[in-house]
Enzyme design. Structure first.
Site, PDB file in Angstrom:
ATOM      1  N   LYS A  33     -37.149  21.512 -15.058  1.00 68.01           N
ATOM      2  CA  LYS A  33     -37.837  20.452 -14.317  1.00 68.01           C
ATOM      3  C   LYS A  33     -36.961  19.944 -13.174  1.00 68.01           C
ATOM      4  O   LYS A  33     -37.428  19.724 -12.063  1.00 68.01           O
ATOM      5  CB  LYS A  33     -38.227  19.314 -15.276  1.00 68.01           C
ATOM      6  CG  LYS A  33     -39.376  19.716 -16.206  1.00 68.01           C
ATOM      7  CD  LYS A  33     -39.602  18.754 -17.357  1.00 68.01           C
ATOM      8  CE  LYS A  33     -40.660  19.329 -18.296  1.00 68.01           C
ATOM      9  NZ  LYS A  33     -40.892  18.515 -19.494  1.00 68.01           N
TER      10      LYS A  33
ATOM     11  N   GLN B 216     -38.465  13.195 -22.082  1.00 71.40           N
ATOM     12  CA  GLN B 216     -38.678  14.499 -22.721  1.00 71.40           C
ATOM     13  C   GLN B 216     -38.944  14.334 -24.220  1.00 71.40           C
ATOM     14  O   GLN B 216     -38.186  13.677 -24.927  1.00 71.40           O
ATOM     15  CB  GLN B 216     -37.445  15.398 -22.486  1.00 71.40           C
ATOM     16  CG  GLN B 216     -37.600  16.809 -23.013  1.00 71.40           C
ATOM     17  CD  GLN B 216     -38.686  17.605 -22.287  1.00 71.40           C
ATOM     18  OE1 GLN B 216     -38.819  17.551 -21.075  1.00 71.40           O
ATOM     19  NE2 GLN B 216     -39.492  18.315 -23.062  1.00 71.40           N
TER      20      GLN B 216
ATOM     21  N   ASP C 169     -46.232  12.284 -16.714  1.00 70.20           N
ATOM     22  CA  ASP C 169     -46.623  13.206 -17.790  1.00 70.20           C
ATOM     23  C   ASP C 169     -48.051  12.911 -18.259  1.00 70.20           C
ATOM     24  O   ASP C 169     -48.637  13.699 -19.003  1.00 70.20           O
ATOM     25  CB  ASP C 169     -45.659  13.062 -18.981  1.00 70.20           C
ATOM     26  CG  ASP C 169     -44.717  14.246 -19.094  1.00 70.20           C
ATOM     27  OD1 ASP C 169     -45.030  15.308 -18.518  1.00 70.20           O
ATOM     28  OD2 ASP C 169     -43.677  14.108 -19.752  1.00 70.20           O
TER      29      ASP C 169
END
Ligand code: NAP
Length: 282
Positions: free
Chosen positions: A52, A96, A119
């Protein structure tokens, strides 16, 4: 059979995003920024985070990495998220998952403001998706929709079957397909006659996390098969949820693993981050 090339589509999208990132910087006098929070040492998470961050540098946006030890407390992680939420150089925040078990992931995700929730895991964004309102959508299912769009695969009126109902893949995937006018069936571990359900699908999306779960006899001839799974087979090789070698002979379109949905997830994260920044300065 057409092989859906997620790697190429993701590269095209990154090229488009690079131009938008430059335009943003010229207009606003600062770079777009994504904060990435990783708690603990999970090896898979470390790889995802590294990719990422690499994606950010590829399109010319800043990444702010925050690595916390797996002993980090709920209060420490919460404090970091609260600071990032206020930071004007941070347009997107990514925590994460999975988080270490002692942390309350739901509460921490709720601390990310919806406009920085790149997200799309927060309740507000998921709620808006369920209401078919504009929202930030979870990257993996969004990537699947983008693949379908860029291959001119029409969803409207089609029978779509989603295998898996997780909050990060199956559930938002089903809502996106429904919002795009597909007739959607969601299968999970309690589904009876899963083979028959799959066999009806014009579009079959596999997100169960079981190596080669979808076999050729579960697939309708000429179905579009999208494999979200990332697993290891008995020899330790990377494989999806679909028995690729057998199913490719039945499907009209199929995604490989690797090189299918995976690269799209990162491209959509970057896209959500660029959109989040652009929204602030519209
Ligand atoms: P998850 O949270 O473990 O969810 C798996 C889902 O599959 C659950 O809904 C579960 O049903 C269902 N399931 C499990 N075994 C089943 C069975 N035998 N029959 C029918 N349904 C079954 O996994 P996830 O996070 O959604 O991820 C799914 C896969 O996608 C994994 O391989 C993961 O690594 C991969 N993934 C890939 C990307 C990417 O970028 N390509 C991103 C995210 C995830 P229940 O709800 O009833 O338990």
């Amino acid at each position: 059979m057409t092989l859906i090339d997620g790697k190429k589509i993701a590269a095209d999208i990154k090229g488009e995003l690079r131009e938008r990132a430059v335009a943003f910087e010229e207009r606003c006098g600062k770079k777009i920024g994504l904060a990435v929070v990783l708690v603990g040492q999970d090896p898979a998470s470390q790889v995802y985070v590294k990719n990422k961050i690499k994606g950010c540098s590829e399109i010319g946006i800043r990444s702010f990495s925050h690595y916390l030890p797996d002993t980090a407390t709920q209060a420490e992680v919460l404090q970091l998220i609260t600071e990032l939420a206020k930071d004007e150089n941070v347009h997107g925040i990514l925590v994460q998952l999975p988080l270490p078990k002692h942390l309350d992931a739901k509460m921490l995700l709720a601390a990310i403001p919806p406009q920085k929730d790149v997200d799309g895991f927060g309740a507000e964004n998921i709620g808006k998706l369920a209401l078919n309102e504009t929202s930030t959508v979870a990257c993996t299912p969004l990537g699947v929709m983008e693949l379908l769009k860029r291959y001119d695969i029409s969803v409207k009126g089609k029978c779509a079957v989603v295998l898996g109902r997780s909050n990060i893949v199956g559930r938002p995937m089903a809502m996106l397909l429904l919002n795009a006018d597909a007739t959607v069936t969601v299968c999970h571990s309690a589904t009876e006659n899963i083979r028959e359900e799959c066999k009806r699908a014009d579009i079959l999306i596999a997100a169960v996390g079981k190596p080669k779960f979808v076999t050729a006899d579960m697939v309708k001839p000429d179905a579009v098969v999208i494999d979200v799974g990332i697993n290891r087979d008995e020899c330790g090789n990377l494989c999806g949820d679909v028995d690729f070698e057998a199913v490719r002979n039945v499907a009209s379109y199929i995604t490989p693993v690797p090189g299918g949905v995976g690269p799209m997830t990162i491209a959509m994260l970057l896209s959500n981050t660029v959109k989040a920044a652009e929204r602030l300065f519209r």
